[in-house]
Design a protein around this motif. Structure first.
Motif, mmCIF file in Angstrom:
data_model
loop_
_atom_site.group_PDB
_atom_site.id
_atom_site.type_symbol
_atom_site.label_atom_id
_atom_site.label_comp_id
_atom_site.label_asym_id
_atom_site.label_seq_id
_atom_site.Cartn_x
_atom_site.Cartn_y
_atom_site.Cartn_z
ATOM 1 N N VAL A 29 -50.439 -2.192 -20.423
ATOM 2 C CA VAL A 29 -51.012 -2.712 -19.174
ATOM 3 C C VAL A 29 -52.519 -2.487 -19.160
ATOM 4 O O VAL A 29 -53.289 -3.403 -18.867
ATOM 5 C CB VAL A 29 -50.330 -2.065 -17.944
ATOM 6 N N CYS A 33 -55.399 -5.445 -19.116
ATOM 7 C CA CYS A 33 -56.426 -5.486 -18.070
ATOM 8 C C CYS A 33 -57.822 -5.357 -18.678
ATOM 9 O O CYS A 33 -58.747 -6.079 -18.299
ATOM 10 C CB CYS A 33 -56.182 -4.387 -17.044
ATOM 11 N N VAL A 50 -51.244 -2.531 -10.839
ATOM 12 C CA VAL A 50 -50.074 -3.149 -11.467
ATOM 13 C C VAL A 50 -48.836 -2.293 -11.215
ATOM 14 O O VAL A 50 -47.791 -2.794 -10.777
ATOM 15 C CB VAL A 50 -50.281 -3.356 -12.986
ATOM 16 N N ALA A 75 -50.022 -7.829 -14.494
ATOM 17 C CA ALA A 75 -51.296 -7.334 -15.030
ATOM 18 C C ALA A 75 -52.326 -8.461 -15.106
ATOM 19 O O ALA A 75 -53.499 -8.274 -14.752
ATOM 20 C CB ALA A 75 -51.085 -6.709 -16.410
ATOM 21 N N LYS A 78 -53.367 -9.364 -11.435
ATOM 22 C CA LYS A 78 -54.248 -8.341 -10.847
ATOM 23 C C LYS A 78 -55.642 -8.388 -11.472
ATOM 24 O O LYS A 78 -56.646 -8.237 -10.780
ATOM 25 C CB LYS A 78 -53.647 -6.935 -11.005
#
Length: 193
Positions: A29, A33, A50, A75, A78
């Motif tokens: 994750v 990101c 997330v 992810a 966001k």
């Protein structure tokens, strides 16, 4: 623990299951990101968002895709929300600068970007590449990052983006072409100097 067992326990609000989820997915994750946001601090905040979202909405998970696909989708969403917010803040800061407001906003947001998967001797080339990726249209940037940086297959990317495999192939083709143009221009300028 299987995905189905993990989901079942998460839906029952098991703290142990949540810790297992975070332990298993936190690096993926964060890296997703980071690949999209290109800022470690923002990526860390997005990764936290997330997991909060996963915890809050796990009851809605219908199992139509793999758990990992669902988490990658969150992810990506966001991260893109943060990018849009950043663009809005930049426009606002620009307007403020016209009226004598905060002129240093852009300088504070342009920290050097370092991705953990980049070997030290390739940092300069990687920074150039990530800068070029950042300039891609949003859908191309997401597809390219998920495939080339995170190593997801086209099938899973199509599930994350909720589109067809042929659309992902098209996004990847256009992303490669755009990157070739951007990088060719960059290297011609810098190698000829």
């Amino acid at each position: 623990m299987s995905d189905q067992d993990l989901i079942s326990e998460l839906q029952q609000r098991s703290e142990t299951a949540f810790r297992t989820l975070v332990s298993e997915y936190q690096d993926r994750v964060f890296n997703t990101c980071l690949g999209l946001l290109q800022n470690a601090e923002e990526a860390e905040e997005a990764a936290q968002d997330v997991f909060i979202e996963v915890y809050k909405s796990v009851e809605k998970f219908r199992g139509e895709s793999k758990l990992s696909t669902w988490i990658y989708r969150i992810a990506t969403t966001k991260s893109l929300e943060r990018i849009r917010k950043r663009k809005t803040q930049k426009r606002f800061a620009f307007l403020q600068s016209l009226t004598g407001g905060d002129q240093d906003y852009e300088n504070t947001k342009s920290a050097t970007f370092n991705h953990p998967g980049v070997i030290l001797e390739n940092k300069e080339h990687a920074q150039t590449l990530f800068k070029a990726i950042k300039e891609l249209p949003e859908s191309q940037r997401v597809a390219f990052t998920l495939h080339k940086v995170e190593g997801l297959p086209y099938q899973e990317i199509s599930e994350v983006l909720e589109t067809s495999i042929s659309s992902v192939e098209s996004l990847m083709f256009r992303a490669r072409k755009n990157l070739q143009k951007k990088l060719k221009t960059y290297y011609e300028k810098n190698l000829m100097a």
